[in-house]
Scaffold this motif. Structure first.
Motif, PDB file in Angstrom:
ATOM      1  N   UNK A 243       5.790 -10.987 -10.539  1.00  0.00           N
ATOM      2  CA  UNK A 243       7.183 -10.695 -10.228  1.00  0.00           C
ATOM      3  C   UNK A 243       7.389  -9.590  -9.194  1.00  0.00           C
ATOM      4  N   UNK A 244       6.328  -8.914  -8.781  1.00  0.00           N
ATOM      5  CA  UNK A 244       6.498  -7.859  -7.780  1.00  0.00           C
ATOM      6  C   UNK A 244       5.194  -7.618  -7.043  1.00  0.00           C
ATOM      7  N   UNK A 245       5.281  -6.840  -5.944  1.00  0.00           N
ATOM      8  CA  UNK A 245       4.070  -6.520  -5.186  1.00  0.00           C
ATOM      9  C   UNK A 245       3.763  -5.031  -5.202  1.00  0.00           C
TER      10      UNK A 245
ATOM     11  N   UNK B 127      -3.508   0.261  -3.351  1.00  0.00           N
ATOM     12  CA  UNK B 127      -2.901  -1.032  -3.077  1.00  0.00           C
ATOM     13  C   UNK B 127      -3.183  -1.510  -1.672  1.00  0.00           C
ATOM     14  N   UNK B 128      -2.706  -2.706  -1.365  1.00  0.00           N
ATOM     15  CA  UNK B 128      -2.870  -3.260  -0.033  1.00  0.00           C
ATOM     16  C   UNK B 128      -4.310  -3.557   0.336  1.00  0.00           C
TER      17      UNK B 128
ATOM     18  N   UNK C 291       0.834  -1.200   0.000  1.00  0.00           N
ATOM     19  CA  UNK C 291       0.000   0.000   0.000  1.00  0.00           C
ATOM     20  C   UNK C 291       0.869   1.250   0.000  1.00  0.00           C
ATOM     21  N   UNK C 292       0.460   2.229  -0.802  1.00  0.00           N
ATOM     22  CA  UNK C 292       1.072   3.548  -0.752  1.00  0.00           C
ATOM     23  C   UNK C 292      -0.043   4.573  -0.534  1.00  0.00           C
TER      24      UNK C 292
ATOM     25  N   UNK D 154       6.200   3.194  -4.628  1.00  0.00           N
ATOM     26  CA  UNK D 154       6.173   3.078  -6.088  1.00  0.00           C
ATOM     27  C   UNK D 154       4.861   2.468  -6.557  1.00  0.00           C
ATOM     28  N   UNK D 155       4.299   3.050  -7.611  1.00  0.00           N
ATOM     29  CA  UNK D 155       3.202   2.457  -8.376  1.00  0.00           C
ATOM     30  C   UNK D 155       3.727   2.226  -9.784  1.00  0.00           C
TER      31      UNK D 155
END
Length: 360
Positions: A188-190, A13-14, A4-5, A166-167
Motif C-alpha cells: 500500500x505504500x513505498x 530505502x531505494x 530513499x531517505x 518518512x520511515x
C-alpha cells in the motif's frame, strides 16, 4: 522499490543496503553511560543507534552525543511533541514518533515543520501495545489491518504538512501478525520499512522470533532497516542483525562454516569455530567480497568443504590439513589451527580492504 531517505550520510530505502540498528538502555540522562554504550554499538558494527528522550535533560545528553557519534542517532519520542521539536532543532539525525501517543494534529504539524526545516527524517513507529483507542474500538484488537491503518493515517497527516521523509515500522510480538502487517503495508505504500518483532523476550527464543520475522520479509525483498529486539545487552541486537543479513547474503563479511561434529570428530571443531565467529562477527564487507572460512572435523565432508572455501581446515587424527584456494597448503598440530586460521583470514581481509579486528 521503496523511496530513499537520508539519515545523515546513511541511505535507507531505494535499493540501499539494509542497515542494522539498536536502542540504548543506559540512563538517558547519564552522558558517560550513554557514550560508553554508543561506542560499544559502533564497535559491534551498528549503522544507527536510538536513544529514548523522556525529558529535556535526556535531549541535552543526546545533543552532546551527536557531536561525537560516528553513526547517525535517532531520538525516540513519546507523549511530548516538544521534545521531538527540540531534538530536530538540535540536529539529531532522525526522530521516531508513536502515533498512539504523540497527540493532536497541530502537535504533529509542529514536529513536521521542525524536522522539515532541519532536514531530519521521521520514523512512524506503530506498536501493537500502544495503538490508538479509536482503532482498537474499530478492529477489536491490534490486528495487522489496524496497525497498517494507524501507520498510513500518520503518514498521510505528515504528507498534508508537506513532509515526506518518512520511515515506517509496524511491530508486534506475534511473528505471523508482524509479517502479515508488513506485507500489507508494502503493498500500500513505498515508504522505507523498519522491521522488527517487538517484546520478543530474551535468549534463544527471542533470537529465533526476530530472525524468522525479519528474515522472512527480507527474503521477500521487504524491509530497509532492521532491529532485532532483545531483553539483553543491546550489542547482541547488532550482532544478531548482522548475522541475519549475512545469512541472506545482504551483507558480506567472514562466513565461518563448520560441521556439527559427530563421533568421528577427533579435533576441537567447536573451539576454533566459536573463536573465529567471535573475532570476525563485526567485520562488514560487500557481499561479493565475503571470505568463506571452513572448519571441518572429519574426512567425510571436511576436505571437500575446505577446498571450496577461501581458506579452510579439515581435521584428522590429532592434526588438521590447511587448504588455501582449493589446495592443501600445510599440516597443522591441533594447537596451531586457530592462530593459523586467524593469520590466513587477516591476510585475506587486508587484500580486500577491510578493517581488521582488534588483537586479542
Amino acid at each position: 522499490m521503496s523511496r530513499r531517505i537520508m539519515v545523515r550520510s546513511l541511505a535507507i530505502g531505494g535499493g540501499a543496503p539494509v542497515s542494522v540498528q539498536t536502542m540504548a538502555n543506559a540512563d538517558p540522562r547519564d552522558y558517560g553511560a550513554c557514550l560508553a554504550q554508543l561506542r560499544a554499538f559502533e564497535a559491534a558494527g551498528a549503522d544507527l543507534a536510538r536513544f529514548t528522550v523522556p525529558d529535556g535533560d535526556a535531549a541535552s545528553v543526546l545533543a552532546r552525543l551527536r557531536e561525537v557519534s560516528r553513526i547517525p542517532l535517532v531520538a525516540d519520542i513519546h507523549f511530548d511533541y516538544r521534545l521531538a521539536v527540540a531534538c530536530a532543532e538540535a540536529g539529531i539525525d532522525k526522530v521516531r514518533i508513536n502515533p498512539g501517543n504523540i497527540g493532536s494534529p497541530d502537535r504533529v504539524k509542529a514536529v513536521a515543520d521542525a524536522c522539515r526545516k532541519a532536514g531530519v527524517p521521521i520514523r512512524i513507529g506503530v506498536n501493537a501495545g500502544s495503538l490508538q483507542k479509536d482503532l482498537l474500538a474499530k478492529y477489536g484488537s491490534p490486528t495487522p489491518e489496524a496497525l497498517v491503518e494507524s501507520a498510513l493515517q500518520q503518514a498521510e497527516m505528515l504528507e498534508r504538512y508537506d513532509f515526506s521523509d518518512i520511515v515506517i515500522s509496524i511491530k508486534a510480538s506475534s511473528v505471523p501478525e508482524m509479517i502479515r502487517a508488513c506485507r500489507t503495508l508494502r503493498e500500500r505504500c513505498d515508504y522505507p520499512l523498519h522491521l522488527g518483532v517487538t517484546e520478543a523476550g530474551g535468549g534463544e527464543a527471542a533470537l529465533v522470533k526476530g530472525s524468522v520475522g525479519i528474515g522472512t520479509l527480507l527474503a521477500e525483498g521487504i524491509g530497509d532497516t532492521i532491529r532485532v529486539s532483545l531483553s539483553e545487552d543491546p550489542v547482541r541486537e547488532v550482532e544478531a542483525g548482522l548475522l541475519i543479513l549475512k545469512a541472506l547474503k545482504l551483507r558480506g563479511g567472514v562466513d565461518v562454516i563448520s560441521c556439527p561434529t559427530c563421533g568421528r570428530t577427533e579435533v576441537d571443531v567447536m573451539e576454533v569455530s566459536r573463536a573465529l565467529s567471535a573475532r570476525y562477527g563485526a567485520v562488514s564487507l560487500p557481499p561479493e567480497k565475503t571470505i568463506r572460512a571452513a572448519v571441518m572435523g572429519c574426512v567425510v565432508n571436511g576436505p571437500g568443504e575446505a577446498r571450496e572455501a577461501d581458506v579452510g581446515i579439515a581435521g584428522g587424527k590429532n592434526q588438521w590439513l590447511l587448504f588455501r584456494k582449493g589446495e592443501i597448503a600445510d599440516k597443522l598440530l591441533p594447537e596451531e589451527a586457530l592462530p593459523r586460521m586467524i593469520f590466513e583470514i587477516d591476510r585475506l581481509l587486508e587484500d580486500r580492504g577491510a578493517i581488521l579486528p582488534e588483537k586479542g
